[in-house]
Scaffold this motif. Structure first.
Motif, short mmCIF file in Angstrom:
data_model
loop_
_atom_site.label_atom_id
_atom_site.label_comp_id
_atom_site.label_asym_id
_atom_site.label_seq_id
_atom_site.Cartn_x
_atom_site.Cartn_y
_atom_site.Cartn_z
N PRO A 130 0.88 -1.36 0.19
CA PRO A 130 0.17 0.09 -0.01
C PRO A 130 0.87 1.27 0.13
O PRO A 130 2.02 1.16 0.51
CB PRO A 130 -0.77 -0.12 1.22
CG PRO A 130 -0.24 -1.22 1.90
CD PRO A 130 0.64 -1.93 1.27
N THR A 131 0.24 2.24 -0.63
CA THR A 131 1.06 3.54 -0.52
C THR A 131 1.11 4.18 0.78
O THR A 131 0.34 4.28 1.57
CB THR A 131 0.29 4.59 -1.46
OG1 THR A 131 -0.42 3.90 -2.76
CG2 THR A 131 1.02 6.13 -1.64
N PRO A 132 2.51 4.32 1.38
CA PRO A 132 2.96 4.92 2.48
C PRO A 132 2.55 6.40 2.82
O PRO A 132 2.23 7.20 1.75
CB PRO A 132 4.14 4.85 2.63
CG PRO A 132 4.80 4.51 1.19
CD PRO A 132 3.72 4.39 0.36
N PRO B 131 -2.53 11.06 3.62
CA PRO B 131 -2.02 11.91 4.99
C PRO B 131 -1.10 11.08 5.97
O PRO B 131 -1.10 9.85 5.95
CB PRO B 131 -3.32 11.92 5.67
CG PRO B 131 -4.41 11.24 4.78
CD PRO B 131 -3.82 10.58 3.82
N LYS B 132 -0.15 11.90 6.25
CA LYS B 132 1.00 11.26 7.44
C LYS B 132 -0.03 11.28 8.77
O LYS B 132 -0.85 12.08 9.09
CB LYS B 132 1.98 12.27 7.55
CG LYS B 132 2.90 12.33 6.32
CD LYS B 132 4.06 12.95 6.40
CE LYS B 132 4.90 13.02 5.41
NZ LYS B 132 6.18 13.62 5.49
N THR B 133 0.26 10.18 9.63
CA THR B 133 -0.11 10.29 10.91
C THR B 133 0.70 11.14 11.92
O THR B 133 1.88 10.96 11.66
CB THR B 133 -0.30 8.66 11.48
OG1 THR B 133 1.10 8.23 11.46
CG2 THR B 133 -1.29 7.84 10.43
#
Length: 54
Positions: A3-5, A48-50
Motif C-alpha cells: 500500500p502507498t505509505p 495523509p501522514k499520521t
C-alpha cells in the motif's frame, strides 16, 4: 504491491515501483498520468501522514 505509505502520492508511488504499469508503453512513449502529475501536481492524492505527537 505494498500500500502507498503516508506522505506519498497514491498515483505516483505505484507508477514508480510497479514495472507492469509502464510495461505497455512503447520505447520513448511517455505515461500520460505521470506527465499530468508532473505538470499539475498531486491534488488530493497524497496519503495523509499520521501524527506522532500523541
Amino acid at each position: 504491491m505494498k500500500p502507498t505509505p503516508p506522505g506519498e502520492c497514491r498515483q505516483c508511488y505505484p507508477h514508480a515501483y510497479d514495472k507492469k504499469i509502464h510495461a505497455r508503453l512503447k520505447p520513448g512513449e511517455d505515461c500520460k498520468p505521470c506527465l499530468d502529475h508532473k505538470d499539475n501536481g498531486h491534488g488530493d492524492n497524497i496519503v495523509p501522514k499520521t501524527s506522532k505527537w500523541w
